[in-house]
Design a protein around this motif. Structure first.
Motif, PDB file in Angstrom:
ATOM      1  N   TYR A  18       0.837  -1.196   0.000  1.00  0.00           N
ATOM      2  CA  TYR A  18       0.000   0.000   0.000  1.00  0.00           C
ATOM      3  C   TYR A  18       0.878   1.255   0.000  1.00  0.00           C
ATOM      4  N   ASP A  19       1.863   1.290   0.890  1.00  0.00           N
ATOM      5  CA  ASP A  19       2.779   2.435   0.957  1.00  0.00           C
ATOM      6  C   ASP A  19       3.608   2.559  -0.318  1.00  0.00           C
ATOM      7  N   VAL A  20       4.061   1.434  -0.840  1.00  0.00           N
ATOM      8  CA  VAL A  20       4.885   1.431  -2.051  1.00  0.00           C
ATOM      9  C   VAL A  20       4.098   2.005  -3.228  1.00  0.00           C
ATOM     10  N   TRP A  21       2.805   1.648  -3.326  1.00  0.00           N
ATOM     11  CA  TRP A  21       1.977   2.164  -4.422  1.00  0.00           C
ATOM     12  C   TRP A  21       1.967   3.693  -4.409  1.00  0.00           C
ATOM     13  N   PHE A  22       1.737   4.271  -3.244  1.00  0.00           N
ATOM     14  CA  PHE A  22       1.705   5.738  -3.152  1.00  0.00           C
ATOM     15  C   PHE A  22       3.077   6.351  -3.426  1.00  0.00           C
ATOM     16  N   ALA A  23       4.138   5.665  -3.006  1.00  0.00           N
ATOM     17  CA  ALA A  23       5.493   6.159  -3.264  1.00  0.00           C
ATOM     18  C   ALA A  23       5.784   6.156  -4.764  1.00  0.00           C
ATOM     19  N   ARG A  24       5.220   5.182  -5.473  1.00  0.00           N
ATOM     20  CA  ARG A  24       5.444   5.077  -6.926  1.00  0.00           C
ATOM     21  C   ARG A  24       4.535   5.996  -7.733  1.00  0.00           C
ATOM     22  N   HIS A  25       3.482   6.492  -7.113  1.00  0.00           N
ATOM     23  CA  HIS A  25       2.532   7.376  -7.808  1.00  0.00           C
ATOM     24  C   HIS A  25       2.387   8.696  -7.056  1.00  0.00           C
ATOM     25  N   PRO A  26       3.517   9.434  -6.939  1.00  0.00           N
ATOM     26  CA  PRO A  26       3.488  10.655  -6.121  1.00  0.00           C
ATOM     27  C   PRO A  26       2.514  11.711  -6.634  1.00  0.00           C
ATOM     28  N   VAL A  28      -0.399  11.233  -8.118  1.00  0.00           N
ATOM     29  CA  VAL A  28      -1.754  10.836  -7.706  1.00  0.00           C
ATOM     30  C   VAL A  28      -1.943  11.158  -6.229  1.00  0.00           C
ATOM     31  N   PHE A  29      -0.952  10.752  -5.421  1.00  0.00           N
ATOM     32  CA  PHE A  29      -1.036  11.000  -3.980  1.00  0.00           C
ATOM     33  C   PHE A  29      -1.141  12.492  -3.687  1.00  0.00           C
ATOM     34  N   ARG A  45      -9.576  19.107  16.161  1.00  0.00           N
ATOM     35  CA  ARG A  45      -9.262  17.734  16.586  1.00  0.00           C
ATOM     36  C   ARG A  45      -9.838  16.763  15.555  1.00  0.00           C
ATOM     37  N   SER A  46      -8.951  15.973  14.947  1.00  0.00           N
ATOM     38  CA  SER A  46      -9.381  15.148  13.826  1.00  0.00           C
ATOM     39  C   SER A  46      -8.979  13.684  13.962  1.00  0.00           C
ATOM     40  N   VAL A  47      -9.763  12.826  13.293  1.00  0.00           N
ATOM     41  CA  VAL A  47      -9.506  11.388  13.292  1.00  0.00           C
ATOM     42  C   VAL A  47      -9.727  10.871  11.875  1.00  0.00           C
ATOM     43  N   GLU A  48      -8.887   9.917  11.468  1.00  0.00           N
ATOM     44  CA  GLU A  48      -9.119   9.237  10.193  1.00  0.00           C
ATOM     45  C   GLU A  48      -9.636   7.840  10.499  1.00  0.00           C
ATOM     46  N   ILE A  49     -10.821   7.545   9.993  1.00  0.00           N
ATOM     47  CA  ILE A  49     -11.463   6.248  10.205  1.00  0.00           C
ATOM     48  C   ILE A  49     -11.015   5.321   9.085  1.00  0.00           C
ATOM     49  N   GLY A  50     -10.309   4.243   9.451  1.00  0.00           N
ATOM     50  CA  GLY A  50      -9.699   3.376   8.448  1.00  0.00           C
ATOM     51  C   GLY A  50      -8.426   4.024   7.948  1.00  0.00           C
ATOM     52  N   ALA A  51      -7.542   4.343   8.882  1.00  0.00           N
ATOM     53  CA  ALA A  51      -6.342   5.127   8.568  1.00  0.00           C
ATOM     54  C   ALA A  51      -5.312   4.358   7.744  1.00  0.00           C
ATOM     55  N   GLY A  52      -5.444   3.053   7.690  1.00  0.00           N
ATOM     56  CA  GLY A  52      -4.483   2.265   6.911  1.00  0.00           C
ATOM     57  C   GLY A  52      -3.077   2.454   7.429  1.00  0.00           C
ATOM     58  N   THR A  53      -2.152   2.741   6.530  1.00  0.00           N
ATOM     59  CA  THR A  53      -0.748   2.905   6.911  1.00  0.00           C
ATOM     60  C   THR A  53      -0.429   4.339   7.334  1.00  0.00           C
ATOM     61  N   GLY A  54      -1.444   5.190   7.356  1.00  0.00           N
ATOM     62  CA  GLY A  54      -1.237   6.557   7.829  1.00  0.00           C
ATOM     63  C   GLY A  54      -0.702   7.539   6.806  1.00  0.00           C
ATOM     64  N   VAL A  55      -0.651   7.150   5.519  1.00  0.00           N
ATOM     65  CA  VAL A  55      -0.084   8.067   4.517  1.00  0.00           C
ATOM     66  C   VAL A  55      -0.850   9.384   4.467  1.00  0.00           C
ATOM     67  N   PHE A  56      -2.187   9.310   4.504  1.00  0.00           N
ATOM     68  CA  PHE A  56      -2.971  10.542   4.426  1.00  0.00           C
ATOM     69  C   PHE A  56      -2.993  11.281   5.764  1.00  0.00           C
ATOM     70  N   ALA A  57      -3.152  10.546   6.860  1.00  0.00           N
ATOM     71  CA  ALA A  57      -3.176  11.186   8.182  1.00  0.00           C
ATOM     72  C   ALA A  57      -1.895  11.982   8.418  1.00  0.00           C
ATOM     73  N   LYS A  58      -0.760  11.382   8.074  1.00  0.00           N
ATOM     74  CA  LYS A  58       0.545  12.035   8.250  1.00  0.00           C
ATOM     75  C   LYS A  58       0.617  13.298   7.393  1.00  0.00           C
ATOM     76  N   ARG A  59       0.254  13.194   6.140  1.00  0.00           N
ATOM     77  CA  ARG A  59       0.339  14.314   5.196  1.00  0.00           C
ATOM     78  C   ARG A  59      -0.622  15.440   5.554  1.00  0.00           C
ATOM     79  N   LEU A  60      -1.793  15.072   6.108  1.00  0.00           N
ATOM     80  CA  LEU A  60      -2.843  16.061   6.378  1.00  0.00           C
ATOM     81  C   LEU A  60      -2.851  16.568   7.818  1.00  0.00           C
ATOM     82  N   GLY A  61      -1.952  16.045   8.633  1.00  0.00           N
ATOM     83  CA  GLY A  61      -1.891  16.480  10.031  1.00  0.00           C
ATOM     84  C   GLY A  61      -3.077  16.001  10.862  1.00  0.00           C
ATOM     85  N   ILE A  62      -3.632  14.844  10.497  1.00  0.00           N
ATOM     86  CA  ILE A  62      -4.730  14.259  11.267  1.00  0.00           C
ATOM     87  C   ILE A  62      -4.127  13.595  12.500  1.00  0.00           C
ATOM     88  N   GLY A  63      -4.674  13.905  13.668  1.00  0.00           N
ATOM     89  CA  GLY A  63      -4.036  13.527  14.924  1.00  0.00           C
ATOM     90  C   GLY A  63      -4.203  12.107  15.396  1.00  0.00           C
TER      91      GLY A  63
END
Length: 179
Positions: A18-26, A28-29, A45-63
């Motif tokens: 999952y992480d590799v896909w996003f790394a290969r398609h910057p 799109v990400f 104060r924010s939460v990501e439901i189904g955060a997966g590997t955290g790629v979006f939470a990290k990028r978006l500053g979701i806590g």
């Protein structure tokens, strides 16, 4: 619970893929992240439901992330995003405790979408914002995914919906929808 065939529970390899896909398609990400960043206020104060590997939470500053798959949650924590184990349909979070919640390409894997939307509504403050990012079955990209679903190990179990279907479902669960 999430689908009995949770494609993301396949372990560390699936989580890494999952992480590799996003790394290969910057591009799109970045396009997806930029679009989401317009909807998510960094000061709430924010939460990501189904955060997966955290790629979006990290990028978006979701806590905080909620994630049922152990290997995904582990990668999310490694990125510095705290995670609680749990499912969208039974969030292990206090009622009214978040200003915003995001669900990014997760709804197509849920068994009980209505229950997940009820849970998202429950954890949000009265004026809270729920950001739903999804693959629209009626779009060109959605049609491609729908066509290739059978041969894709992840999306084989997905149920893609249209924007209209999701709007109706959200409204049925008390949300006011802004496209």
């Amino acid at each position: 619970a999430m689908s009995k065939h949770n494609p993301f529970d396949a372990g560390a390899e699936a989580a890494e893929a999952y992480d590799v896909w996003f790394a290969r398609h910057p591009a799109v990400f970045e396009a997806e992240a930029a679009c989401l960043a317009r909807c998510i206020a960094p000061d709430r104060r924010s939460v990501e439901i189904g955060a997966g590997t955290g790629v979006f939470a990290k990028r978006l500053g979701i806590g905080l992330g909620v994630e049922p798959a152990v290997a995904m949650a582990r990668r999310c924590r490694a990125k510095g995003v705290p995670v609680v184990m749990g499912t969208a349909e039974a969030l292990p979070l206090a009622s009214g405790s978040f200003g915003q919640a995001a669900m990014i390409t997760v709804e197509c894997f849920l068994e009980d979408l209505g229950r997940a939307f009820d849970e998202a509504a429950r954890i949000l403050e009265p004026k809270g914002v729920f950001v739903l990012a999804f693959l629209d079955r009626a779009s060109t990209l959605g049609a491609v995914y729908e066509q290739r679903r059978a041969e894709d190990s992840v999306y084989r179990h997905a149920r893609f919906r249209t924007a209209q279907e999701l709007k109706e479902e959200l409204e049925a669960h008390g949300f006011g929808v802004k496209a």
